[in-house]
Design a protein around this motif. Sequence first.
Motif, PDB file in Angstrom:
ATOM      1  N   UNK A 111       0.790  -1.028   0.195  1.00  0.00           N
ATOM      2  CA  UNK A 111      -0.155  -0.020   0.070  1.00  0.00           C
ATOM      3  C   UNK A 111       0.809   1.101  -0.172  1.00  0.00           C
ATOM      4  N   UNK A 112       1.874   1.283   0.496  1.00  0.00           N
ATOM      5  CA  UNK A 112       2.672   2.467   0.702  1.00  0.00           C
ATOM      6  C   UNK A 112       3.985   2.684  -0.337  1.00  0.00           C
ATOM      7  N   UNK A 113       3.816   1.687  -1.519  1.00  0.00           N
ATOM      8  CA  UNK A 113       4.650   1.861  -2.445  1.00  0.00           C
ATOM      9  C   UNK A 113       4.752   3.086  -3.353  1.00  0.00           C
ATOM     10  N   UNK A 114       3.698   3.731  -3.580  1.00  0.00           N
ATOM     11  CA  UNK A 114       3.439   4.928  -4.396  1.00  0.00           C
ATOM     12  C   UNK A 114       3.940   6.196  -3.364  1.00  0.00           C
ATOM     13  N   UNK A 115       3.439   6.055  -2.400  1.00  0.00           N
ATOM     14  CA  UNK A 115       4.057   7.252  -1.420  1.00  0.00           C
ATOM     15  C   UNK A 115       5.601   7.380  -1.412  1.00  0.00           C
ATOM     16  N   UNK A 116       6.249   5.953  -1.218  1.00  0.00           N
ATOM     17  CA  UNK A 116       7.450   5.983  -0.903  1.00  0.00           C
ATOM     18  C   UNK A 116       8.328   6.360  -2.193  1.00  0.00           C
ATOM     19  N   UNK A 117       7.985   5.990  -3.191  1.00  0.00           N
ATOM     20  CA  UNK A 117       8.694   6.099  -4.617  1.00  0.00           C
ATOM     21  C   UNK A 117       8.450   7.743  -4.963  1.00  0.00           C
ATOM     22  N   UNK A 118       7.324   8.450  -4.802  1.00  0.00           N
ATOM     23  CA  UNK A 118       7.193   9.554  -5.144  1.00  0.00           C
ATOM     24  C   UNK A 118       7.987  10.681  -4.178  1.00  0.00           C
ATOM     25  N   UNK A 119       7.883  10.350  -2.884  1.00  0.00           N
ATOM     26  CA  UNK A 119       8.364  11.040  -1.753  1.00  0.00           C
ATOM     27  C   UNK A 119      10.139  11.096  -2.024  1.00  0.00           C
ATOM     28  N   UNK A 120      10.596   9.821  -2.156  1.00  0.00           N
ATOM     29  CA  UNK A 120      12.056   9.911  -2.448  1.00  0.00           C
ATOM     30  C   UNK A 120      12.419  10.502  -3.599  1.00  0.00           C
ATOM     31  N   UNK A 121      11.842  10.612  -4.788  1.00  0.00           N
ATOM     32  CA  UNK A 121      12.040  11.052  -6.163  1.00  0.00           C
ATOM     33  C   UNK A 121      11.974  12.569  -5.795  1.00  0.00           C
ATOM     34  N   UNK A 122      10.955  13.137  -5.000  1.00  0.00           N
ATOM     35  CA  UNK A 122      10.862  14.333  -4.798  1.00  0.00           C
ATOM     36  C   UNK A 122      11.888  14.943  -4.013  1.00  0.00           C
ATOM     37  N   UNK A 123      12.456  14.478  -3.130  1.00  0.00           N
ATOM     38  CA  UNK A 123      13.741  14.568  -2.516  1.00  0.00           C
ATOM     39  C   UNK A 123      14.985  14.596  -3.229  1.00  0.00           C
ATOM     40  N   UNK A 124      15.051  13.953  -4.350  1.00  0.00           N
ATOM     41  CA  UNK A 124      16.193  14.016  -5.101  1.00  0.00           C
ATOM     42  C   UNK A 124      16.972  12.861  -5.094  1.00  0.00           C
ATOM     43  N   UNK A 125      16.339  11.712  -4.282  1.00  0.00           N
ATOM     44  CA  UNK A 125      17.158  10.445  -4.370  1.00  0.00           C
ATOM     45  C   UNK A 125      17.116   9.496  -5.442  1.00  0.00           C
ATOM     46  N   UNK A 126      18.144   8.936  -5.889  1.00  0.00           N
ATOM     47  CA  UNK A 126      18.067   8.111  -7.062  1.00  0.00           C
ATOM     48  C   UNK A 126      17.387   6.773  -6.588  1.00  0.00           C
ATOM     49  N   UNK A 127      16.667   6.000  -7.290  1.00  0.00           N
ATOM     50  CA  UNK A 127      16.034   4.788  -6.898  1.00  0.00           C
ATOM     51  C   UNK A 127      16.272   3.634  -7.932  1.00  0.00           C
ATOM     52  N   UNK A 128      16.509   2.476  -7.297  1.00  0.00           N
ATOM     53  CA  UNK A 128      17.118   1.231  -8.046  1.00  0.00           C
ATOM     54  C   UNK A 128      16.209   0.156  -7.912  1.00  0.00           C
ATOM     55  N   UNK A 129      15.884  -0.840  -8.549  1.00  0.00           N
ATOM     56  CA  UNK A 129      15.219  -2.128  -8.332  1.00  0.00           C
ATOM     57  C   UNK A 129      16.264  -3.117  -8.388  1.00  0.00           C
ATOM     58  N   UNK A 130      16.530  -4.064  -7.552  1.00  0.00           N
ATOM     59  CA  UNK A 130      17.641  -4.860  -7.385  1.00  0.00           C
ATOM     60  C   UNK A 130      16.956  -6.274  -6.913  1.00  0.00           C
ATOM     61  N   UNK A 131      16.835  -7.155  -7.963  1.00  0.00           N
ATOM     62  CA  UNK A 131      16.140  -8.450  -7.871  1.00  0.00           C
ATOM     63  C   UNK A 131      16.670  -9.642  -8.390  1.00  0.00           C
ATOM     64  N   UNK A 132      16.828 -10.589  -7.546  1.00  0.00           N
ATOM     65  CA  UNK A 132      16.867 -12.158  -7.983  1.00  0.00           C
ATOM     66  C   UNK A 132      15.733 -12.447  -8.855  1.00  0.00           C
ATOM     67  N   UNK A 133      15.699 -12.382 -10.130  1.00  0.00           N
ATOM     68  CA  UNK A 133      14.564 -12.868 -10.809  1.00  0.00           C
ATOM     69  C   UNK A 133      15.077 -13.198 -12.333  1.00  0.00           C
ATOM     70  N   UNK A 134      14.247 -13.947 -12.925  1.00  0.00           N
ATOM     71  CA  UNK A 134      14.381 -14.377 -14.339  1.00  0.00           C
ATOM     72  C   UNK A 134      13.460 -13.780 -15.226  1.00  0.00           C
ATOM     73  N   UNK A 135      12.502 -12.988 -14.894  1.00  0.00           N
ATOM     74  CA  UNK A 135      11.680 -12.474 -15.724  1.00  0.00           C
ATOM     75  C   UNK A 135      11.440 -10.845 -15.831  1.00  0.00           C
ATOM     76  N   UNK A 136      11.302 -10.290 -16.814  1.00  0.00           N
ATOM     77  CA  UNK A 136      11.001  -8.753 -16.650  1.00  0.00           C
ATOM     78  C   UNK A 136       9.939  -8.181 -16.002  1.00  0.00           C
ATOM     79  N   UNK A 137      10.224  -7.443 -14.931  1.00  0.00           N
ATOM     80  CA  UNK A 137       9.202  -6.754 -13.916  1.00  0.00           C
ATOM     81  C   UNK A 137       8.803  -5.449 -14.225  1.00  0.00           C
ATOM     82  N   UNK A 138       9.380  -4.857 -15.426  1.00  0.00           N
ATOM     83  CA  UNK A 138       9.339  -3.493 -15.511  1.00  0.00           C
ATOM     84  C   UNK A 138       7.821  -3.171 -15.773  1.00  0.00           C
ATOM     85  N   UNK A 139       7.014  -4.157 -16.304  1.00  0.00           N
ATOM     86  CA  UNK A 139       5.601  -3.605 -16.492  1.00  0.00           C
ATOM     87  C   UNK A 139       4.681  -3.530 -15.295  1.00  0.00           C
ATOM     88  N   UNK A 140       5.109  -4.086 -14.245  1.00  0.00           N
ATOM     89  CA  UNK A 140       4.413  -3.702 -12.942  1.00  0.00           C
ATOM     90  C   UNK A 140       4.719  -2.219 -12.542  1.00  0.00           C
TER      91      UNK A 140
END
Length: 231
Positions: A111-140
């Motif tokens: 539930x808090x993902x959008x609030x976290x991403x928007x807030x961090x971006x607004x503060x000028x933080x860079x954000x990355x996704x680091x995942x052990x995964x074998x399929x492309x999750x960008x569509x999510x």
Amino acid sequence: MTIEAVLFDYSGTLFRLGESQAWGDGLVAADGRAFDLDEKTEILRRMTAPVGQLVEFDAEGQHAWENRDLDPKLHRHAYLEVLRKSGVPTDDQAALLYDHMVDPTSWTPYPDVEAVLTSLAAQGLQIALVSNIAFDVRAAFTARNWDRYIDAFALSFEIGAMKPDQRIFAATLDKLGVDPESALMVGDSAEADGGATALGCRFALVDPLPTWERPTGLIDALQEHGFTIDR
């Protein structure tokens, strides 16, 4: 040192599989009995556990399991075997569950993902996704217009290294141009995600609870590291 970038795990951290009420509907055991809630919960746990081996494999299956997040074909082989050894009686049922797993639009965000991403971006933080995964999750992310907040996607099958291997974290930080001491890794596995600390990153652990049981887990974890998140 000031944190300049926040790295997030995917499964159990930002998104969770199996939140749809329809997940697992139609699963029927070999004796014709419908799977109960506990059985479906256990199957889901086996499909999403970040570390540990929960079934035994032959040599081919063991190789696939140990390298599952580096190659889509090995990933499919390993998890179809996990499903079969977990009581899913037919190949068709196993394939349906697997296809659901690798469809990023089937995953539910916390539930808090959008609030976290928007807030961090607004503060000028860079954000990355680091995942052990074998399929492309960008569509999510693109489906929700959240991809605009992600400065780097570091997926193990694209990077060629799996957490806790330092190489996946190092590759991510190189993409961002950030020193390890200026990065925070957020994830649900002290073993896998916590591997970032070997490089000098800070680490925040979250509990991979069902989404409705963890409404502010990300916010709470970030606040413990000095961040202010607008709710």
